[in-house]
Design an enzyme around this catalytic site. Structure first.
Site, short mmCIF file in Angstrom:
data_model
loop_
_atom_site.label_atom_id
_atom_site.label_comp_id
_atom_site.label_asym_id
_atom_site.label_seq_id
_atom_site.Cartn_x
_atom_site.Cartn_y
_atom_site.Cartn_z
CG ASP A 93 -2.02 -0.92 1.38
OD1 ASP A 93 -2.28 -1.76 0.23
OD2 ASP A 93 -2.63 -1.10 2.34
CG HIS B 56 -4.43 2.35 -0.73
ND1 HIS B 56 -5.68 2.17 -1.52
CD2 HIS B 56 -4.94 1.48 0.47
CE1 HIS B 56 -6.41 1.36 -1.09
NE2 HIS B 56 -5.97 0.81 0.19
MN MN Z 1 -4.10 -2.52 0.13
#
Ligand code: MN
Length: 257
Positions: free
Chosen positions: A75, A79
């Site tokens: 991530d 995000h």
């Molecule tokens: Mn993720």
């Protein structure tokens, strides 16, 4: 010997082992299931282009379809809305992709309670035994959840009362983001947040606090049982998708034996 020659020798004689922390990718790889009215990601799929046949007589290849957040993945700060001005996945500096990792083991607690949440007290207790969390490194939360990762139903563990998947408390997420020196949090579950995290304050606190602080997430890790509490070196290799919010990643750990 140069440092890299020493590394090569240690890899060759097994005094450094490479442990693969990556879940295999296939059409059955579990993916996050958000409730209505939210959009969801597609399952991973392979579509054959040719297979030594008249579409391509000497070669085999496929197109793939995948979400950025599928299987073992990374991530990036962008995000989450709290990290919207931060790095996209292509902007994560390569020097941050090789970093020390420590493992906190909540396997026993999670066996007794699948909704178990790692607390600041748990981390402080771990630090009393093992020393401070590594600056610029990863905190990996071992829960035993990787044993479920080939069975989507057991992995997502949802019933009418919601998803029962372990994670990190909101206060611990805030502390990891704002007070701890780590660069990111790695988990064995489908996301970095607990199953009940949509109802936390703030919702999805690991995403909200860590990505908002420019830190990172790694999910659906496996084989954390093969790592020491401290001393492993982690290599995470997301694809440099321009503008991407994350990427499936091969994640390896170097461990001294
Ligand atoms: Mn993720």
């Amino acid at each position: 010997m140069s440092l890299l020659e020493q590394l090569r020798a240690a890899l060759g004689d097994g005094s450094i082992e490479v442990v693969d922390l990556t879940a295999p990718l296939s059409e059955t790889t579990p993916i996050l299931q958000l409730p209505e009215p939210f959009n969801n990601t597609v399952p991973f799929t392979l579509k054959e282009i040719s297979h030594y046949d008249d579409r391509g007589p000497a070669w085999y290849w496929n197109d793939i379809s995948t979400g950025e957040h599928t299987g073992t993945h990374f991530d990036a700060p962008v995000h989450w809305i709290t990290g919207r001005d931060g790095e996209d996945i292509s902007q994560v500096p390569p020097g941050r992709l090789i970093a020390p990792a420590v493992v906190i083991d909540s396997t026993a607690e999670v066996a007794a309670d699948p909704d178990y949440l790692l607390s600041v007290d748990d981390v402080r207790e771990w630090e009393r035994k093992h020393g401070p969390l590594p600056a610029g490194g990863w905190l990996l939360h071992r829960t035993g959840w990787d044993a479920r990762s080939r069975d989507a139903e057991a992995f997502l563990n949802a019933d009418e009362s919601g998803s029962h998947v372990p994670g990190v408390s909101a206060e611990c997420a805030r502390w990891l983001a704002e007070e701890a020196p780590v660069a990111g949090l790695g988990t064995e579950t489908v996301g970095t947040d607990a199953g009940a995290a949509p109802g936390f304050d703030p919702p999805f606190p690991c995403h909200s606090y860590l990505l908002g602080a420019g830190k990172y997430g790694l999910t659906q890790l496996q084989n954390l049982a093969r790592l020491p509490a401290t001393g492993a070196m982690l290599i995470a290799s997301p694809l440099p998708i321009i503008g991407g919010s994350g990427s499936p990643a091969r994640v390896l750990a170097l461990v001294e034996r």
